[in-house]
Structures are given as C-alpha cells and as structure tokens.
Design a protein around this motif. Structure first.
Motif, PDB file in Angstrom:
ATOM      1  N   ILE A 148      28.421   6.186  30.264  1.00 40.15           N
ATOM      2  CA  ILE A 148      28.742   6.827  28.990  1.00 40.15           C
ATOM      3  C   ILE A 148      29.933   7.691  29.173  1.00 40.15           C
ATOM      4  O   ILE A 148      29.838   8.636  29.910  1.00 40.15           O
ATOM      5  N   THR A 149      30.907   7.539  28.490  1.00 41.28           N
ATOM      6  CA  THR A 149      32.214   8.539  28.554  1.00 41.28           C
ATOM      7  C   THR A 149      32.397   9.124  27.382  1.00 41.28           C
ATOM      8  O   THR A 149      32.411   8.638  26.215  1.00 41.28           O
ATOM      9  N   LEU A 150      32.599  10.558  27.243  1.00 43.03           N
ATOM     10  CA  LEU A 150      32.902  11.570  26.184  1.00 43.03           C
ATOM     11  C   LEU A 150      34.239  11.950  26.026  1.00 43.03           C
ATOM     12  O   LEU A 150      34.730  12.797  26.911  1.00 43.03           O
ATOM     13  N   SER A 151      35.098  11.186  25.313  1.00 50.73           N
ATOM     14  CA  SER A 151      36.399  11.585  25.047  1.00 50.73           C
ATOM     15  C   SER A 151      37.366  11.385  26.338  1.00 50.73           C
ATOM     16  O   SER A 151      37.887  12.427  26.893  1.00 50.73           O
ATOM     17  N   SER A 152      37.122  10.566  27.009  1.00 51.91           N
ATOM     18  CA  SER A 152      37.845  10.177  28.360  1.00 51.91           C
ATOM     19  C   SER A 152      39.192   9.750  27.908  1.00 51.91           C
ATOM     20  O   SER A 152      39.326   8.615  27.227  1.00 51.91           O
ATOM     21  N   PRO A 153      40.363  10.117  28.849  1.00 57.54           N
ATOM     22  CA  PRO A 153      41.459   9.671  28.742  1.00 57.54           C
ATOM     23  C   PRO A 153      41.953   8.314  29.176  1.00 57.54           C
ATOM     24  O   PRO A 153      42.796   8.113  30.170  1.00 57.54           O
ATOM     25  N   HIS A 154      41.116   7.186  28.658  1.00 58.28           N
ATOM     26  CA  HIS A 154      41.424   5.920  29.562  1.00 58.28           C
ATOM     27  C   HIS A 154      42.725   5.344  29.554  1.00 58.28           C
ATOM     28  O   HIS A 154      43.023   4.501  30.222  1.00 58.28           O
ATOM     29  N   HIS A 155      43.425   5.809  28.537  1.00 54.60           N
ATOM     30  CA  HIS A 155      44.855   5.530  28.352  1.00 54.60           C
ATOM     31  C   HIS A 155      45.800   6.450  28.578  1.00 54.60           C
ATOM     32  O   HIS A 155      47.045   6.765  28.280  1.00 54.60           O
ATOM     33  N   GLY A 156      45.203   7.535  29.353  1.00 53.96           N
ATOM     34  CA  GLY A 156      46.055   8.749  29.396  1.00 53.96           C
ATOM     35  C   GLY A 156      46.024   9.845  28.157  1.00 53.96           C
ATOM     36  O   GLY A 156      45.786   9.630  27.071  1.00 53.96           O
ATOM     37  N   SER A 157      46.714  10.933  28.346  1.00 53.33           N
ATOM     38  CA  SER A 157      47.027  11.776  27.409  1.00 53.33           C
ATOM     39  C   SER A 157      48.387  12.335  27.465  1.00 53.33           C
ATOM     40  O   SER A 157      48.919  12.604  28.162  1.00 53.33           O
ATOM     41  N   GLN A 158      49.067  12.312  26.184  1.00 58.97           N
ATOM     42  CA  GLN A 158      50.483  12.493  25.977  1.00 58.97           C
ATOM     43  C   GLN A 158      50.494  14.151  26.442  1.00 58.97           C
ATOM     44  O   GLN A 158      51.767  14.555  26.890  1.00 58.97           O
ATOM     45  N   LEU A 159      49.451  14.953  26.160  1.00 60.26           N
ATOM     46  CA  LEU A 159      49.616  16.279  26.635  1.00 60.26           C
ATOM     47  C   LEU A 159      49.770  16.402  28.242  1.00 60.26           C
ATOM     48  O   LEU A 159      50.521  17.398  28.607  1.00 60.26           O
ATOM     49  N   ALA A 160      49.434  15.372  28.865  1.00 57.31           N
ATOM     50  CA  ALA A 160      49.728  15.381  30.509  1.00 57.31           C
ATOM     51  C   ALA A 160      51.119  15.183  30.543  1.00 57.31           C
ATOM     52  O   ALA A 160      51.709  15.806  31.518  1.00 57.31           O
ATOM     53  N   ASP A 161      51.744  14.187  29.861  1.00 53.55           N
ATOM     54  CA  ASP A 161      53.267  13.765  29.826  1.00 53.55           C
ATOM     55  C   ASP A 161      53.942  15.290  29.522  1.00 53.55           C
ATOM     56  O   ASP A 161      54.913  15.684  30.439  1.00 53.55           O
ATOM     57  N   LEU A 162      53.624  16.016  28.573  1.00 50.65           N
ATOM     58  CA  LEU A 162      54.237  17.215  28.163  1.00 50.65           C
ATOM     59  C   LEU A 162      54.315  18.416  29.432  1.00 50.65           C
ATOM     60  O   LEU A 162      55.183  18.956  29.708  1.00 50.65           O
ATOM     61  N   ALA A 163      53.022  18.384  29.993  1.00 54.43           N
ATOM     62  CA  ALA A 163      52.893  19.288  31.014  1.00 54.43           C
ATOM     63  C   ALA A 163      53.549  19.120  32.369  1.00 54.43           C
ATOM     64  O   ALA A 163      53.981  20.116  32.878  1.00 54.43           O
ATOM     65  N   ASN A 164      53.784  17.830  32.493  1.00 55.74           N
ATOM     66  CA  ASN A 164      54.803  17.453  33.615  1.00 55.74           C
ATOM     67  C   ASN A 164      56.194  17.296  33.333  1.00 55.74           C
ATOM     68  O   ASN A 164      56.824  16.910  34.152  1.00 55.74           O
ATOM     69  N   SER A 165      56.624  17.534  31.955  1.00 56.01           N
ATOM     70  CA  SER A 165      57.881  17.407  31.671  1.00 56.01           C
ATOM     71  C   SER A 165      59.017  18.309  32.132  1.00 56.01           C
ATOM     72  O   SER A 165      58.390  19.426  32.539  1.00 56.01           O
ATOM     73  N   SER A 166      60.562  18.281  31.888  1.00 56.66           N
ATOM     74  CA  SER A 166      61.133  19.062  32.563  1.00 56.66           C
ATOM     75  C   SER A 166      61.142  20.487  32.088  1.00 56.66           C
ATOM     76  O   SER A 166      61.136  21.255  32.595  1.00 56.66           O
ATOM     77  N   TRP A 167      60.806  20.415  30.487  1.00 58.71           N
ATOM     78  CA  TRP A 167      60.946  21.474  29.840  1.00 58.71           C
ATOM     79  C   TRP A 167      59.703  22.704  30.113  1.00 58.71           C
ATOM     80  O   TRP A 167      59.884  23.627  29.972  1.00 58.71           O
ATOM     81  N   ALA A 168      58.607  21.737  30.620  1.00 60.65           N
ATOM     82  CA  ALA A 168      57.400  22.700  30.897  1.00 60.65           C
ATOM     83  C   ALA A 168      57.282  23.267  32.396  1.00 60.65           C
ATOM     84  O   ALA A 168      56.275  23.840  32.427  1.00 60.65           O
ATOM     85  N   GLY A 169      58.040  23.004  33.022  1.00 62.79           N
ATOM     86  CA  GLY A 169      58.214  23.132  34.547  1.00 62.79           C
ATOM     87  C   GLY A 169      57.996  24.460  34.862  1.00 62.79           C
ATOM     88  O   GLY A 169      57.326  24.866  35.607  1.00 62.79           O
ATOM     89  N   TRP A 170      58.934  25.367  34.119  1.00 60.14           N
ATOM     90  CA  TRP A 170      58.769  26.793  34.622  1.00 60.14           C
ATOM     91  C   TRP A 170      57.307  27.123  34.090  1.00 60.14           C
ATOM     92  O   TRP A 170      56.706  27.984  34.882  1.00 60.14           O
ATOM     93  N   LEU A 171      56.978  27.161  33.103  1.00 59.86           N
ATOM     94  CA  LEU A 171      55.520  27.488  32.604  1.00 59.86           C
ATOM     95  C   LEU A 171      54.464  26.878  33.510  1.00 59.86           C
ATOM     96  O   LEU A 171      53.693  27.524  33.888  1.00 59.86           O
ATOM     97  N   ALA A 172      54.341  25.546  33.758  1.00 57.72           N
ATOM     98  CA  ALA A 172      53.399  25.166  34.677  1.00 57.72           C
ATOM     99  C   ALA A 172      53.395  25.706  36.042  1.00 57.72           C
ATOM    100  O   ALA A 172      52.342  25.769  36.689  1.00 57.72           O
ATOM    101  N   ASP A 173      54.648  25.991  36.439  1.00 55.93           N
ATOM    102  CA  ASP A 173      54.546  26.687  37.874  1.00 55.93           C
ATOM    103  C   ASP A 173      53.822  27.980  37.986  1.00 55.93           C
ATOM    104  O   ASP A 173      53.082  28.193  38.812  1.00 55.93           O
TER     105      ASP A 173
END
Length: 530
Positions: free
Chosen positions: A175-200
């Motif tokens: 049973i999966t509870l809100s699992s990102p089986h197709h991914g999450s666009q928030l993960a795309d955002l977190a690894n984007s060029s603009w988020a790089g400084w913050l993510a570091d």
C-alpha cells in the motif's frame, strides 16, 4: 499509627510501581534486540548525494512494535517504510498511525533507510537495503507474510526492492501513501539552475531528490513496469488533494504544484497512482496527514491478500490524466545573498496578470524585505513566514506575499541578509496564458529539443526570446550551461553524459501586443539513458 504508616508506605510503593510500569510501557519504540546493524563500507556518493537532511539515525536499523492484546493471528505483519529525508519515527512521533495499527490487532515493524543517516538515497540503494531488512523482519516474525505500507518515496523504494532485489517472496501486498510514482515537479524545481544556491546551503542536493524528478521517474516507469516482478503483487495507492494549513510547507508546495493539477502539497494526485496498481482513494489529505491513522480505514480491508476484499468500486486514473502539464504562468529566479548587501529583484508585471503570489525561500532569516512599485514607491507588505521542517526545501524559510490589482511595469523586491544566504523566488501569476513549452522527459539521444510556443494574439512574436539553462542534477550553480535563441524560440540542447539527469530551465521574455514587457519561466527535467 505505625501500622497505618506502613500501609501508607506500601500503598505509595504500589502506586509508584504502577506509575513506573505505565511510564516504561509508554516509552517510544526501541530497536528490537539485538539491534540490527547495517554493515557496509563507507559509501561513495555522487555529487548529488552530498546534501545533509540533519538526520542521525542508523540506516538498516529496524523496530518491532508491541504485540497487540487483540492480535489477529492470521494477519500479515505491517511494515511501515518512510519517505524522502524521513526517519522511521514519523509513524509514531506526533502521529497515531502506529497506535491505530496496534489497536486494530496488527503486528508492526518500522525500518530506517539510508535517508535516516543524513543524506537521501535513490530507489536503488534504498531498495537493496529495504530488501535485506524485509528478509530479516520476516524471519523475526516466524516467516509471516508482510504487507508494506510505504509513505511518499518509500513507495518507489519498495517497488524497486520487490522488482529488482528479491523482496517479493516475503511480501504479500503493498500500500503506497502519496508516493511520487511519476515523480514530483518540486524535485525538478529543487534541482533547477535558479534553486542551486539555496539547495547548496540547506543541503537539498540529495540523490533521493534527483531520483524523483519527473524525467527520471518516467525512465524508471519505462524499465520497471514491464518487469514481470513489478506486477506480481497487489499494489494499492492512496493520494491527497489538501495543502495543509495556510502558509505551511505543504501549502507552499501546493501553490507551486497547482498548475499541474490536484496535489497534497508535495505530490500530485495523478503521480500518486501506480500504473500496475489499483487506486483506493484520492482524499482530502495533505502530504503529512496521508501518513496518519486517518488513512488506515481506507486500506485496512486490503491488508490481507484476498481478492474478495479489493475495493473495485474505485476507478483508476487513466494514463492520459498522468501526462505532465507545464505551468503556464510562473516566473522564477534565485541566487546568492551577500552579507549586509541589498539584492534587488525586478519583477515584470504585464497587463495579463490579475494576481501574483510571491513565494520566497531563503536559507536563513532575512534582515529586511521591501517591495517597490513601478514608480519606486515602497508598498506595505506583511509576509507570512514559515520554517520548512519537511519536503524538498527542508531547513529553508518561506515568505509568502499575495498581491492584487497590480500596476503594469517593473516592481522590485529588495532583500538583505545579515549573513551569507541564498534565495529562490517563485512568482505564481493568475491571468492569461502567453507561452507554452513541450519537451520529452527521457531520451537516449545526446540532445533534446524544447518546443516553445507563444500566443501570437497576445504577444509580439518578433520581440520574444528564450534563454535555456541546462544543469546536471546535483551540480553546483556554477556548472550551468546557457543557450539563447531569439529566432524560432525552440532550441536543441546537448545532453553530454549518458545515464544522467538534467533539469532544463527556460526563460521566455518579450513584449505583449500593448507593448508591455513580460517574463515567464518553465522548468522540466529529462533523463538521458545509455
């Protein structure tokens, strides 16, 4: 009197013993003795695995719940698997999921994956570790079958453990509870060029985040769902549509994901559905409450592998509803903040924008935050500030500013920090759609074509240009490659390395028919296979 005194002392000792007994029984779960110890040489992480989520638990350690007084002898053991950046304790600390399962008569177990040790891991590392622990847990419970209840990315890790690492022989169903089986666009955002400084600065550059980018998860689905072991068990999925309380971390995520459809603040409802699984319910849960005892009644009647117990009245989400849809009205920027030096962020407002929600993330508290209108006049604002304790931007601070009746022109958001800092600004606009973008999510080619289309009835095509920022997931901000195109807007960008995830950020700017400047940002991820 002496007798009464002795009786009083005896009574006091009995009461004290009872109190201590109840206190001991009420303590949080302890690792099952002997504590399982994860044995492995020091791991070698890629650049995307160097983030720290602040956890200090031992990966591979697992916990056995108390034996219920009303034990269901024939029921499987319930194994709870945590998600991205989580620890096993999320199921019983400030959460009634464990107590709910215990009261219902189920034996329970809880496991720490690699994320519990301080750095998130992908589904391959976590899946292999989980498979080993599932075998140990099954042996401890006299080889009783196991039903896995997996939260968030734990559902992806579980699917990998069963499909690729042999855990299936010990598992009855999942049973999966809100699992990102197709991914999450928030993960795309977190690894984007603009988020790089913050993510570091906040430690968000994790392998686990990269693994659930939408591009990589489409690749994972393509190679996994065709495996016979991928559908050899019954999978049941639950998703949510609530964002949580206003200005909470899930609320900020919900605002960002809103353009992609219904979501729980971290994962869209469509992404929570596994193609080889059966949808149980999309309900009014956010990404935190979906892992609580509130969802237990939804999945309890499918815990045992009994086809008669399936909830066949629920209609699965169809494939066409799962296709990625790009947000059409966002502008995103980010970068570093130098100590005590003011940073001015120009925000371009065109006549099509009716409202703007500004979501500003920073790695540390800001010294000052000011908004100026196009005339240079300071506009009173009262940002709603929240510390993010979970999610893709864990350890960051969110500031929300809602704006209406906006004057057309260039506004300025001025930031200042008392220490080294970084920011990410996401401006969500309510208004007309001026631009759209299409791109593949994974490819085996050395290049990728991004197709940009503008609404010629609203903009002047000859003024529009697109700038492409291509970043390997987990790379530092300095490693972003930039490409400009002001001819036909679409661009073919090189993907230099095989078996590598990339995030492509596209900045589109130009003039509207009325001659006002506009800017929009599009972020998507792609995985280049070999």
């Amino acid at each position: 009197m002496k007798t009464l005194g002795r009786i009083s002392i005896s009574l006091l000792l009995i009461l004290l013993f009872g109190f201590l007994r109840d206190t001991i029984l009420a303590q949080p779960l302890a690792p099952h003795p002997p504590t399982p110890v994860w044995q492995q040489d020091s791991p070698v992480y890629s650049p995307s695995g160097k983030g720290s989520n602040g956890n200090d638990e031992t990966p591979g350690e697992w916990y056995a719940g108390d034996t219920p007084a009303n034990l269901q002898e024939d029921a499987p053991v319930l194994l709870f698997v945590p998600g991205l950046n989580n620890v096993a304790q999320i199921f019983w600390e400030d959460n009634d999921m464990y107590q709910t399962a215990l009261d219902a008569g189920y034996q329970t177990a809880f496991v720490q994956l690699h994320d519990a040790g301080g750095a998130s891991a992908d589904m391959w590392e976590n899946g292999q570790l989980l498979a080993e622990k599932i075998e140990e847990i099954s042996a401890h419970f006299s080889n009783k079958p196991i039903t896995v209840i997996a939260y968030s990315k734990g559902g992806v890790d579980t699917h990998a453990a069963i499909t690729y690492y042999g855990a299936g022989e010990f598992v009855e169903n999942v049973i999966t509870l809100s699992s990102p089986h197709h991914g999450s666009q928030l993960a795309d955002l977190a690894n984007s060029s603009w988020a790089g400084w913050l993510a570091d600065l906040i430690g968000a550059q994790g392998e686990g985040t990269t693994a659930v980018e939408t591009g990589y998860m489409e690749y994972f689905r393509s190679i996994t769902d065709v495996e016979p072991a991928a559908s050899a068990h019954d999978y049941y999925t639950i998703g949510g549509t609530d964002w949580g309380s206003m200005f909470s971390s899930t609320w900020f995520g919900g605002m960002y994901l809103n353009s992609y459809g219904d979501n729980d603040g971290v994962v869209t409802a469509s992404s929570s559905h596994l193609p080889v699984g059966e949808l149980l319910e999309i309900g009014n849960w956010n990404h935190t409450t979906v892992r609580s005892g509130d969802t237990f009644p939804i999945f309890e009647n499918v815990i045992s592998d009994n086809s008669l117990a399936r909830l066949t009245q629920h209609t699965p989400i169809h494939e066409e509803a799962i296709q990625q849809k790009a947000p059409l009205n966002q502008w995103i920027t980010g970068g570093e903040l130098i100590e005590a030096k003011e940073k001015a962020l120009p925000i371009t407002i065109d006549e099509s924008i009716k409202k703007a929600n500004l979501q500003l993330f920073s790695a540390a508290p800001l010294l000052s935050l000011e908004l100026l209108d196009p005339t240079g006049k300071s506009t009173p604002i009262t940002p709603k500030v929240t510390e993010n304790e979970e999610g893709y931007f864990i350890n960051s601070i969110s500031h929300h500013i809602a704006l209406e009746n906006l004057q057309t022109g260039t506004w300025q958001l001025r930031l200042k920090s008392s220490k080294e800092n970084a920011y990410l600004l996401v401006a969500d606009y309510t208004g007309e759609n001026l631009v759209s973008v299409e791109a593949d999510a994974f490819t085996n080619k050395s290049n990728l074509t991004q197709t940009v289309t503008v609404d010629k009835s609203q903009v002047k095509p000859e003024t529009v240009k697109a700038t492409y920022y291509v970043k390997e997931s987990g790379a530092t901000p300095e490693q972003v490659r930039t490409y400009e195109n002001d001819a036909n807007l679409s661009q073919t960008v090189p993907l230099q390395n095989e078996n590598q995830s990339y995030v492509v950020t596209i900045e589109v700017e130009g003039l509207t028919k009325e001659g006002n400047a506009f800017k929009r940002t599009f972020i998507n991820s792609v995985y280049r296979a070999d």
